[in-house]
Scaffold this active site. Structure first.
Site, PDB file in Angstrom:
ATOM      1  N   GLY A 151      -3.750  -3.816   6.418  1.00 38.79           N
ATOM      2  CA  GLY A 151      -2.665  -3.485   7.342  1.00 38.79           C
ATOM      3  C   GLY A 151      -2.922  -2.180   8.054  1.00 38.79           C
ATOM      4  N   LYS A 189      -1.221  -0.994  -4.418  1.00 36.61           N
ATOM      5  CA  LYS A 189      -2.405  -0.219  -4.021  1.00 36.61           C
ATOM      6  C   LYS A 189      -1.962   1.216  -3.829  1.00 36.61           C
ATOM      7  CE  LYS A 189      -4.679   0.144   0.509  1.00 36.61           C
ATOM      8  NZ  LYS A 189      -5.287  -0.648   1.600  1.00 36.61           N
ATOM      9  N   ASP A 246     -13.550  -1.510   3.692  1.00 39.03           N
ATOM     10  CA  ASP A 246     -12.558  -1.546   4.766  1.00 39.03           C
ATOM     11  C   ASP A 246     -13.241  -0.955   6.008  1.00 39.03           C
ATOM     12  OD1 ASP A 246     -10.494  -0.941   6.543  1.00 39.03           O
ATOM     13  OD2 ASP A 246      -9.175  -0.003   5.092  1.00 39.03           O
ATOM     14  N   GLU A 295     -11.189   0.500  -2.974  1.00 41.28           N
ATOM     15  CA  GLU A 295     -11.418   0.260  -1.550  1.00 41.28           C
ATOM     16  C   GLU A 295     -12.043   1.491  -0.896  1.00 41.28           C
ATOM     17  OE1 GLU A 295      -7.860  -1.225   0.302  1.00 41.28           O
ATOM     18  OE2 GLU A 295      -8.548  -0.772   2.325  1.00 41.28           O
ATOM     19  N   ASP A 348      -7.364   2.954  -3.035  1.00 40.93           N
ATOM     20  CA  ASP A 348      -8.039   3.049  -1.732  1.00 40.93           C
ATOM     21  C   ASP A 348      -8.333   4.519  -1.457  1.00 40.93           C
ATOM     22  OD1 ASP A 348      -8.930   2.902   0.873  1.00 40.93           O
ATOM     23  OD2 ASP A 348      -7.126   1.937   1.686  1.00 40.93           O
ATOM     24  N   LYS A 392      -9.298  -6.604   8.695  1.00 43.37           N
ATOM     25  CA  LYS A 392      -8.222  -6.207   9.608  1.00 43.37           C
ATOM     26  C   LYS A 392      -8.608  -6.704  10.987  1.00 43.37           C
ATOM     27  CE  LYS A 392      -6.945  -1.982   7.154  1.00 43.37           C
ATOM     28  NZ  LYS A 392      -6.881  -0.502   7.188  1.00 43.37           N
ATOM     29  N   SER A 402       0.854  -1.171   0.000  1.00 40.04           N
ATOM     30  CA  SER A 402       0.000   0.000   0.000  1.00 40.04           C
ATOM     31  C   SER A 402       0.897   1.230   0.000  1.00 40.04           C
ATOM     32  CB  SER A 402      -0.890  -0.022   1.243  1.00 40.04           C
ATOM     33  OG  SER A 402      -1.633   1.167   1.324  1.00 40.04           O
ATOM     34  N   LYS A 446      -3.256   5.229  -2.788  1.00 46.97           N
ATOM     35  CA  LYS A 446      -4.303   6.005  -2.128  1.00 46.97           C
ATOM     36  C   LYS A 446      -4.773   7.081  -3.088  1.00 46.97           C
ATOM     37  CE  LYS A 446      -3.951   4.146   2.033  1.00 46.97           C
ATOM     38  NZ  LYS A 446      -5.098   3.556   2.759  1.00 46.97           N
TER      39      LYS A 446
END
Ligand code: OSB
Ligand code: MG
Length: 374
Positions: free
Chosen positions: A291, A162, A239, A214, A189, A263, A136, A164
């Site tokens: 994570g 991934k 998430d 996400e 995400d 998670k 990520s 952001k």
């Protein structure tokens, strides 16, 4: 199993590189680890994943310490336990506070595995010998810098990238990554940075063949995500919206997502994470392990959880070296060919680096009382 004492170490560790999301940037990580001791002297470890500020969920390091000190540890101490699944029942009089609960439950699972003389992975029923991992990547200052970071981690062998996104940092970045690196396994995400008003923009992402988007919408939403999923082809992954088995059940019933990021901390512990995993497998919802910028103890728990067969997509559990110059376990978690080997030695499968914990500790407390305020 009977937990007799709990020691909490609050640590502050500098991160190798700051991590930026749509909310802000983490430079130093303040967190805590739990050392629980049972009546036979077995020591189990857990890690709290709440951040210093409540930007991801409502919990913080301080709220977790308060919950542990004043409620959770006193409820658990001196109780005879057959199995870690009983911990959630013991905590059932306490609403939410999933991360605080998970950190203590994780230590109980570690003790349980050691008592049974098996690895944590085996104790939870995991059979995968190695797990696929992705990375990520936080938001960078420029697209060029973001491309460099993507390239670095592709070269390290991570199986999925991934990034952001947030309004103003989305289509162009994805387009640039596709232009430079072609059809790599790529996902985004948003950490709740969009609303249904952005639907035209979110539809534009469809052309990039992303593995998933996400948490595009609000952290407490399930309904709008279902509306969105009907209008875009990119699979929606939840998430922040999934904090329990019941949340997962609602999301699946409404068609709010095709994928769930599990998670342990966000859902209140390993037992709840396993229940969500099983529910998703039964409903053809893909799962992967998210994570929380964990240090080694949390990372070890994630590795064990991901050994369950339903975890078919690469998770966010990267190598220790992703964030830390020195981790709090040894050997450190390493990634080779995009995989982490699931340890087979008993308990969490890594030794605790007590010197590293001591070095980073800013506060230590021991809780031995089982007196609760109600
Ligand atoms: O949304 O998955 C997230 C980190 C902190 C809080 C939330 C998230 C993340 C990550 C990084 O994406 C996961 C990791 O590398 O540990
Ligand atoms: Mg996320």
């Amino acid at each position: 199993m009977k937990i007799m004492q709990v020691q909490i170490y609050t640590l502050e560790k500098k991160m190798k590189s700051p991590f930026s999301t749509s909310f802000g940037t983490v430079h130093n990580k303040k967190f805590y680890v739990i050392e629980a001791i049972d009546e036979s002297g077995i020591v189990g470890w857990g890690e709290g994943v709440a951040f210093e500020a409540p930007w991801y969920t409502e919990e913080t390091v301080e709220t977790s310490l308060h919950m542990l000190r004043d409620f959770l540890v006193p409820l658990l101490l001196n109780k005879e336990l057959e199995h870690p699944n009983e911990v959630s029942q013991i905590f059932s009089s306490i609403r939410r506070n999933q991360m605080a609960k998970a950190s203590l439950e994780g230590a109980v699972w570690d003790i349980y595995a050691q008592m049974k003389k098996v690895s944590l992975a085996e104790a939870i029923g995991g059979t995968q010998k190695a797990i696929d991992v992705g990375i990520s990547i936080g938001i960078e200052k420029t697209i060029e810098k973001q491309l460099q970071v993507v390239e670095k981690f592709l070269n390290e062998g991570y199986k999925r990238i991934k990034i952001k996104i947030k309004p103003g940092w989305d289509i162009e970045v994805v387009r640039a990554i596709r232009a430079r690196f072609g059809e790599i396994p790529l996902m985004v995400d948003a950490n709740s940075a969009y609303t249904l008003h952005d639907i035209e923009l979110l539809k534009q992402l469809d052309e990039f063949n992303l593995m998933m988007i996400e948490q595009p919408l609000a952290q407490d939403d399930i309904v709008d995500h279902a509306v969105l999923q009907k209008q875009i082809t990119t699979p929606v992954c939840l998430d922040e919206s999934i904090c329990s088995y019941n949340d997962a059940k609602s999301a699946i019933a409404l068609g709010s997502c095709q994928v769930i990021n599990i998670k342990i901390g966000r859902v209140g512990g390993i037992s709840e994470a396993i229940k969500i995993h099983d529910l998703c497998v039964a409903n053809q919802i893909a799962v992967w392990c998210g994570g929380m910028l964990e240090a080694g103890i949390g990372r070890a728990h994630n590795v064990a959880l991901t050994s369950l067969t339903g975890f078919t997509m690469p998770g966010d559990t990267a190598a220790s070296s992703r964030y830390w110059d020195e981790d709090i376990i040894y050997p450190e978690v390493t990634v080779a060919n995009g995989q982490i080997e699931v340890p087979t030695s008993i308990g969490i499968g890594y030794a605790i680096n007590r010197a590293a914990i001591e070095k980073a500790s800013i506060q230590k407390e021991i809780i031995t009382t089982s007196k609760t305020p109600f």
